[in-house]
Write a protein that holds these residues in place. Structure first.
Motif, PDB file in Angstrom:
ATOM      1  N   GLU A   1     -13.764 -39.117   1.710  1.00  0.00           N
ATOM      2  CA  GLU A   1     -13.370 -40.476   1.307  1.00  0.00           C
ATOM      3  C   GLU A   1     -13.942 -40.838  -0.062  1.00  0.00           C
ATOM      4  O   GLU A   1     -13.251 -41.443  -0.891  1.00  0.00           O
ATOM      5  CB  GLU A   1     -13.817 -41.505   2.350  1.00  0.00           C
ATOM      6  N   LEU A   2     -15.203 -40.471  -0.303  1.00  0.00           N
ATOM      7  CA  LEU A   2     -15.816 -40.762  -1.607  1.00  0.00           C
ATOM      8  C   LEU A   2     -15.123 -39.992  -2.727  1.00  0.00           C
ATOM      9  O   LEU A   2     -14.902 -40.539  -3.819  1.00  0.00           O
ATOM     10  CB  LEU A   2     -17.307 -40.431  -1.597  1.00  0.00           C
ATOM     11  N   GLU A   3     -14.767 -38.743  -2.460  1.00  0.00           N
ATOM     12  CA  GLU A   3     -14.068 -37.945  -3.473  1.00  0.00           C
ATOM     13  C   GLU A   3     -12.711 -38.559  -3.802  1.00  0.00           C
ATOM     14  O   GLU A   3     -12.332 -38.633  -4.975  1.00  0.00           O
ATOM     15  CB  GLU A   3     -13.895 -36.499  -3.000  1.00  0.00           C
ATOM     16  N   LYS A   4     -11.986 -39.008  -2.773  1.00  0.00           N
ATOM     17  CA  LYS A   4     -10.688 -39.644  -3.009  1.00  0.00           C
ATOM     18  C   LYS A   4     -10.848 -40.913  -3.859  1.00  0.00           C
ATOM     19  O   LYS A   4     -10.074 -41.150  -4.788  1.00  0.00           O
ATOM     20  CB  LYS A   4      -9.995 -39.997  -1.692  1.00  0.00           C
ATOM     21  N   PHE A   5     -11.861 -41.697  -3.537  1.00  0.00           N
ATOM     22  CA  PHE A   5     -12.139 -42.926  -4.290  1.00  0.00           C
ATOM     23  C   PHE A   5     -12.457 -42.596  -5.750  1.00  0.00           C
ATOM     24  O   PHE A   5     -11.896 -43.199  -6.673  1.00  0.00           O
ATOM     25  CB  PHE A   5     -13.296 -43.682  -3.633  1.00  0.00           C
ATOM     26  N   GLN A   6     -13.339 -41.617  -5.956  1.00  0.00           N
ATOM     27  CA  GLN A   6     -13.718 -41.230  -7.319  1.00  0.00           C
ATOM     28  C   GLN A   6     -12.526 -40.674  -8.091  1.00  0.00           C
ATOM     29  O   GLN A   6     -12.368 -40.969  -9.279  1.00  0.00           O
ATOM     30  CB  GLN A   6     -14.844 -40.188  -7.282  1.00  0.00           C
ATOM     31  N   ASP A   7     -11.680 -39.889  -7.418  1.00  0.00           N
ATOM     32  CA  ASP A   7     -10.492 -39.331  -8.077  1.00  0.00           C
ATOM     33  C   ASP A   7      -9.541 -40.448  -8.522  1.00  0.00           C
ATOM     34  O   ASP A   7      -9.004 -40.408  -9.629  1.00  0.00           O
ATOM     35  CB  ASP A   7      -9.750 -38.367  -7.149  1.00  0.00           C
ATOM     36  N   ARG A   8      -9.338 -41.420  -7.651  1.00  0.00           N
ATOM     37  CA  ARG A   8      -8.448 -42.529  -8.003  1.00  0.00           C
ATOM     38  C   ARG A   8      -8.988 -43.313  -9.185  1.00  0.00           C
ATOM     39  O   ARG A   8      -8.251 -43.674 -10.109  1.00  0.00           O
ATOM     40  CB  ARG A   8      -8.270 -43.473  -6.804  1.00  0.00           C
TER      41      ARG A   8
END
Length: 138
Positions: A71-78
């Protein structure tokens, strides 16, 4: 990303992580350690059986950590995609002959909007993770 904006995001994510750790992860760790200790108390089990038992005890926590990381990776990618879009717009403006100060302001405004938009996603992301964490191991 501007330093102030980066600090805002980091503070919000840190607060979210502390909340997840206190309210969800810590309890899972407690259960994992108690479960693992119970595995070791079985004097009839072979070494392999004890290790398998401990692995089963660790699985929910590993699943929880993987979920949070994802979830954190998805947030950072966005957020990174949004700021890259700002950088592209700034480069296009420079190439089109806009003044540097004007482009810098435009870039800062764009990055601030990215951060604002993504800060609003954190409560929903937190809720989603807490719900997912609560269902792990049940």
């Amino acid at each position: 990303m501007a330093e102030l904006q980066q600090h805002r995001v980091q503070e919000a994510v840190d607060t979210m992580m502390k909340s997840l750790e206190k309210e969800n992860i810590r309890k899972m760790q407690e259960l994992m350690f108690k479960c693992s200790a119970n595995c070791c108390e079985d004097t009839q089990a072979s070494m392999q059986q004890v290790h398998q038992c401990i692995d089963r005890c660790h699985a929910p926590l590993a699943q929880a950590q993987a979920l949070v990381t994802s979830e954190l990776e998805k947030f950072q990618d966005r957020l990174a995609r949004c700021t890259m879009h700002c950088n592209d717009k700034a480069k296009d403006s420079i190439d089109a002959g806009s003044k540097e100060l004007q482009v810098k302001r435009q870039l800062e405004s764009c990055v601030t909007k990215c951060v604002d938009d993504h800060m609003h996603l954190i409560p929903t992301m937190t809720k989603k993770m807490k719900e997912s964490l609560s269902s792990i191991g049940k």
